[in-house]
Design a protein around this motif. Structure first.
Motif, PDB file in Angstrom:
ATOM      1  N   VAL A 103       0.634  -1.142  -0.021  1.00 22.24           N
ATOM      2  CA  VAL A 103      -0.015  -0.478   0.213  1.00 22.24           C
ATOM      3  C   VAL A 103       0.713   1.346   0.228  1.00 22.24           C
ATOM      4  O   VAL A 103       0.714   1.944  -0.785  1.00 22.24           O
ATOM      5  CB  VAL A 103      -0.910   0.336   1.151  1.00 22.24           C
ATOM      6  N   ASN A 104       1.354   1.461   0.921  1.00 21.36           N
ATOM      7  CA  ASN A 104       2.703   2.631   0.826  1.00 21.36           C
ATOM      8  C   ASN A 104       3.681   2.559   0.448  1.00 21.36           C
ATOM      9  O   ASN A 104       4.916   3.164   0.503  1.00 21.36           O
ATOM     10  CB  ASN A 104       3.108   2.714   2.234  1.00 21.36           C
ATOM     11  N   SER A 105       3.366   2.897  -0.786  1.00 18.82           N
ATOM     12  CA  SER A 105       4.360   2.646  -1.764  1.00 18.82           C
ATOM     13  C   SER A 105       4.934   3.985  -1.639  1.00 18.82           C
ATOM     14  O   SER A 105       6.561   3.245  -2.800  1.00 18.82           O
ATOM     15  CB  SER A 105       4.082   2.755  -2.997  1.00 18.82           C
ATOM     16  N   LEU A 106       4.661   4.813  -1.691  1.00 17.07           N
ATOM     17  CA  LEU A 106       5.697   6.277  -1.262  1.00 17.07           C
ATOM     18  C   LEU A 106       6.120   6.529   0.061  1.00 17.07           C
ATOM     19  O   LEU A 106       7.185   7.171   0.349  1.00 17.07           O
ATOM     20  CB  LEU A 106       5.366   7.338  -1.694  1.00 17.07           C
ATOM     21  N   GLY A 107       5.710   5.479   1.180  1.00 17.42           N
ATOM     22  CA  GLY A 107       6.648   5.305   1.815  1.00 17.42           C
ATOM     23  C   GLY A 107       5.596   5.630   3.042  1.00 17.42           C
ATOM     24  O   GLY A 107       4.878   6.364   2.690  1.00 17.42           O
ATOM     25  N   HIS A 108       6.130   6.189   4.150  1.00 19.75           N
ATOM     26  CA  HIS A 108       5.189   6.871   5.574  1.00 19.75           C
ATOM     27  C   HIS A 108       5.670   8.500   5.634  1.00 19.75           C
ATOM     28  O   HIS A 108       6.589   8.590   5.083  1.00 19.75           O
ATOM     29  CB  HIS A 108       6.165   6.267   7.359  1.00 19.75           C
ATOM     30  N   ALA A 109       4.696   9.243   5.447  1.00 23.22           N
ATOM     31  CA  ALA A 109       4.367  10.765   6.201  1.00 23.22           C
ATOM     32  C   ALA A 109       5.712  11.147   4.474  1.00 23.22           C
ATOM     33  O   ALA A 109       6.237  12.208   4.796  1.00 23.22           O
ATOM     34  CB  ALA A 109       5.415  11.035   6.940  1.00 23.22           C
ATOM     35  N   HIS A 110       5.150  10.763   3.137  1.00 19.91           N
ATOM     36  CA  HIS A 110       5.322  11.209   2.037  1.00 19.91           C
ATOM     37  C   HIS A 110       4.866  12.364   2.272  1.00 19.91           C
ATOM     38  O   HIS A 110       3.745  13.090   2.457  1.00 19.91           O
ATOM     39  CB  HIS A 110       4.837  10.458   0.661  1.00 19.91           C
ATOM     40  N   PRO A 111       5.988  13.898   1.632  1.00 19.50           N
ATOM     41  CA  PRO A 111       5.522  15.256   2.419  1.00 19.50           C
ATOM     42  C   PRO A 111       4.320  15.791   0.994  1.00 19.50           C
ATOM     43  O   PRO A 111       3.830  16.444   1.174  1.00 19.50           O
ATOM     44  CB  PRO A 111       6.721  15.770   2.003  1.00 19.50           C
ATOM     45  N   LYS A 112       4.819  15.184   0.001  1.00 14.43           N
ATOM     46  CA  LYS A 112       3.652  15.503  -0.790  1.00 14.43           C
ATOM     47  C   LYS A 112       2.520  15.206  -0.533  1.00 14.43           C
ATOM     48  O   LYS A 112       1.452  15.750  -1.008  1.00 14.43           O
ATOM     49  CB  LYS A 112       3.722  15.495  -1.903  1.00 14.43           C
ATOM     50  N   VAL A 113       2.095  13.769  -0.401  1.00 15.40           N
ATOM     51  CA  VAL A 113       1.432  13.649   0.014  1.00 15.40           C
ATOM     52  C   VAL A 113       0.276  13.612   1.392  1.00 15.40           C
ATOM     53  O   VAL A 113      -0.663  14.409   1.493  1.00 15.40           O
ATOM     54  CB  VAL A 113       1.223  11.491   0.200  1.00 15.40           C
ATOM     55  N   SER A 114       1.203  13.736   2.444  1.00 16.54           N
ATOM     56  CA  SER A 114       0.881  14.705   3.444  1.00 16.54           C
ATOM     57  C   SER A 114       0.097  16.217   3.739  1.00 16.54           C
ATOM     58  O   SER A 114      -0.492  16.346   4.032  1.00 16.54           O
ATOM     59  CB  SER A 114       1.970  14.704   4.985  1.00 16.54           C
ATOM     60  N   ALA A 115       0.762  16.785   2.613  1.00 14.70           N
ATOM     61  CA  ALA A 115       0.529  18.063   1.980  1.00 14.70           C
ATOM     62  C   ALA A 115      -0.558  18.219   1.215  1.00 14.70           C
ATOM     63  O   ALA A 115      -1.323  18.651   1.912  1.00 14.70           O
ATOM     64  CB  ALA A 115       1.795  18.613   1.479  1.00 14.70           C
ATOM     65  N   THR A 116      -1.231  17.020   0.833  1.00  9.83           N
ATOM     66  CA  THR A 116      -2.309  17.305  -0.219  1.00  9.83           C
ATOM     67  C   THR A 116      -3.199  16.860   0.555  1.00  9.83           C
ATOM     68  O   THR A 116      -4.508  17.584   0.828  1.00  9.83           O
ATOM     69  CB  THR A 116      -2.539  15.973  -1.298  1.00  9.83           C
ATOM     70  N   ILE A 117      -2.578  16.278   1.349  1.00 10.44           N
ATOM     71  CA  ILE A 117      -4.990  15.442   2.607  1.00 10.44           C
ATOM     72  C   ILE A 117      -5.095  15.897   3.204  1.00 10.44           C
ATOM     73  O   ILE A 117      -6.000  16.604   4.047  1.00 10.44           O
ATOM     74  CB  ILE A 117      -3.471  14.480   3.319  1.00 10.44           C
ATOM     75  N   LYS A 118      -3.332  17.215   4.081  1.00 12.07           N
ATOM     76  CA  LYS A 118      -3.595  18.853   4.873  1.00 12.07           C
ATOM     77  C   LYS A 118      -4.788  19.660   3.818  1.00 12.07           C
ATOM     78  O   LYS A 118      -5.297  19.875   4.817  1.00 12.07           O
ATOM     79  CB  LYS A 118      -2.811  19.183   5.560  1.00 12.07           C
ATOM     80  N   GLU A 119      -4.167  19.870   2.864  1.00 11.16           N
ATOM     81  CA  GLU A 119      -4.760  20.858   1.712  1.00 11.16           C
ATOM     82  C   GLU A 119      -6.143  20.943   1.562  1.00 11.16           C
ATOM     83  O   GLU A 119      -7.028  21.592   2.103  1.00 11.16           O
ATOM     84  CB  GLU A 119      -4.402  20.995   0.986  1.00 11.16           C
ATOM     85  N   GLN A 120      -6.464  19.490   1.189  1.00 16.56           N
ATOM     86  CA  GLN A 120      -8.111  19.151   0.258  1.00 16.56           C
ATOM     87  C   GLN A 120      -9.050  18.500   2.171  1.00 16.56           C
ATOM     88  O   GLN A 120      -9.699  19.492   1.959  1.00 16.56           O
ATOM     89  CB  GLN A 120      -8.217  17.817   0.313  1.00 16.56           C
ATOM     90  N   ALA A 121      -8.237  18.350   3.537  1.00 12.19           N
ATOM     91  CA  ALA A 121      -9.453  18.418   4.602  1.00 12.19           C
ATOM     92  C   ALA A 121      -9.773  20.072   4.700  1.00 12.19           C
ATOM     93  O   ALA A 121     -10.854  20.160   5.311  1.00 12.19           O
ATOM     94  CB  ALA A 121      -8.451  17.526   5.601  1.00 12.19           C
ATOM     95  N   ASP A 122      -9.057  20.505   4.412  1.00 11.77           N
ATOM     96  CA  ASP A 122      -9.339  22.480   4.994  1.00 11.77           C
ATOM     97  C   ASP A 122     -10.036  22.588   4.007  1.00 11.77           C
ATOM     98  O   ASP A 122     -10.873  23.711   4.749  1.00 11.77           O
ATOM     99  CB  ASP A 122      -7.865  23.072   4.952  1.00 11.77           C
ATOM    100  N   LYS A 123     -10.612  22.013   3.085  1.00 11.22           N
ATOM    101  CA  LYS A 123     -11.108  22.447   1.902  1.00 11.22           C
ATOM    102  C   LYS A 123     -12.670  21.875   1.919  1.00 11.22           C
ATOM    103  O   LYS A 123     -13.703  22.340   1.623  1.00 11.22           O
ATOM    104  CB  LYS A 123     -11.021  22.325   0.270  1.00 11.22           C
ATOM    105  N   LEU A 124     -12.655  20.810   1.251  1.00  7.37           N
ATOM    106  CA  LEU A 124     -13.387  19.442   1.276  1.00  7.37           C
ATOM    107  C   LEU A 124     -13.262  18.130   1.452  1.00  7.37           C
ATOM    108  O   LEU A 124     -12.528  17.855   1.075  1.00  7.37           O
ATOM    109  CB  LEU A 124     -14.639  19.927  -0.270  1.00  7.37           C
TER     110      LEU A 124
END
Length: 406
Positions: free
Chosen positions: A60-81
């Motif tokens: 599952v975690n092909s980009l590893g754990h706490a990947h900076p771009k993945v984490s940033a995307t989740i945070k940004e989208q969570a603040d939107k919708l």
């Protein structure tokens, strides 16, 4: 925060394991370790111990754990919708639909929450198409396959997984893997589709034969049988190609994805060509959470990262390095029967059951997995370094040596 929750926050791995056993439905044989955080290919448990992750949450975690771009995307989208239902479109879903269908060279996509949901949807699409052509609805799958744990998925899967769940849904048959003659014997107007994993994962990391897949494609096209590729475990860059079927030079009519698509965010997909997609009408299928904005935004980032220049080439190179070194171990150790796989989806078959080997490796700080009883499954994050591969190899060697001494 309740007093009970505060208490859980201070508990160690063994205490959390005991609490889990008291409350969670006993469907998993969990190891007595509670992980708290990860970074790259490393994991840390609540006791502060560090591990090399060679399992990646089961590919599952092909980009590893706490990947900076993945984490940033989740945070940004969570603040939107987070969610609006599929009565409406959202920008992340539209963008992911476009990029995923283009990457797969297929025409349509439906988003799910998991691999087994993707399989269920694929069966529905295939049967609807078959019925529109006057065919029956039987789906052929392969011996030792795995497509999930819903009722239809276990009906297509191993007989031992069906025990105690009668009545099992009808309309599923199995044939031997890599046996084109067996397929020819079953080929009649009752067959709607055939589903195949280009590399069987739970079955023991067994690649399909090139000739088998190519003959299967030819016969399915000739007889108007829908060919479904289950790429839930082997897709999304795992084999050194974006999709495993690219190694075989053929295209599916339907392809299922999940696991690495979201790098840990629950998301799956069903991709299909124009011809089979045309059989689907409004209301034939649906989902509440599938394709929600946060899942799609995350999957889009994952897809874009995997599609970066040289990424897949590096996966292939690291996979070749791992397999070459494991073959070297095989030549040293008579307990290794076979090394097989593609890219960073590798199985090492031993003369003995591998569950004790997995536990010994865990004691030495490496997370791996036993499958098909005597196969060590290695599906690390695709970002694993050569140095980390060397660490993995050293732990395998030392663990086998210690087990043999016993």
């Amino acid at each position: 925060m309740s007093e009970q929750q505060l208490s859980l926050n201070t508990k160690k791995s063994t205490e959390l394991h005991e609490s889990d056993q008291a409350h969670y439905l006993p469907t998993f044989k969990r190891m007595p370790i509670a992980f708290e955080k990860g970074k790259g290919c490393k994991l840390w448990d609540v006791d502060g111990n560090k591990y090399l992750d060679a399992l990646a949450g089961i590919a599952v975690n092909s980009l590893g754990h706490a990947h900076p771009k993945v984490s940033a995307t989740i945070k940004e989208q969570a603040d939107k919708l987070l969610h609006v239902s599929n009565f409406f479109v959202t920008r992340p879903q539209v963008q992911l639909s476009q990029e995923l269908t283009q990457s797969a060279s297929l025409d349509h996509v439906f988003f799910t929450n998991s691999g087994t949901e993707s399989f269920e949807g694929a069966v529905k699409i295939a049967r609807k198409y078959a019925h529109s052509k006057g065919r029956g609805g039987t789906v052929l799958s392969m011996h030792n396959c795995f497509h999930g744990r819903t009722m239809a998925a276990i009906a297509a899967g191993k007989p031992k997984m069906q025990k105690g769940f009668d009545p099992i849904p009808a309309g599923f048959k199995q044939i031997p893997f890599n046996d084109i003659d067996a397929f020819k014997k079953e080929m009649d107007n009752d067959i709607a589709a055939v589903v195949i994993e280009p590399i069987q994962g739970e079955g023991g990391i067994i690649p399909a034969d090139l000739g088998f897949v190519q003959d299967l494609r030819y016969l399915c096209s000739k007889n108007d049988i829908v060919l479904i590729f289950d790429e839930i475990q082997c897709g999304m860059g795992r084999t050194g190609r974006l999709f495993a079927h690219e190694h075989f030079g053929v295209k599916p009519d339907i392809m299922t994805l999940a696991k690495a698509l979201g790098n840990g965010m629950p998301v799956g997909a069903i991709l299909s060509n124009e011809e089979v997609s045309d059989a689907i009408e409004f209301g034939d299928h649906g989902t509440t959470f599938g394709g929600n904005p946060i899942a799609c935004a995350t999957a889009l980032t994952v897809l874009q990262e995997i599609n970066q220049e040289d990424f897949l080439e590096e996966v292939e190179e690291k996979g070749n390095y791992l397999i070459e070194k494991l073959i070297g171990l095989k030549n040293e150790m008579d307990v290794i029967k076979e090394v097989r796989g593609m890219g960073l989806m590798v199985g090492v078959e031993f003369e003995f059951e591998t569950a004790p080997l997995v536990m010994k490796m865990l004691d030495k700080g490496v997370v791996a997995n036993a499958t098909a009883q005597n196969v060590l499954r290695l599906v690390p994050p695709l970002i694993i370094s050569e140095k980390e591969i060397d660490q993995l190899l050293a732990v395998i060697y030392d663990s086998v040596v210690e087990l043999q001494k016993k």
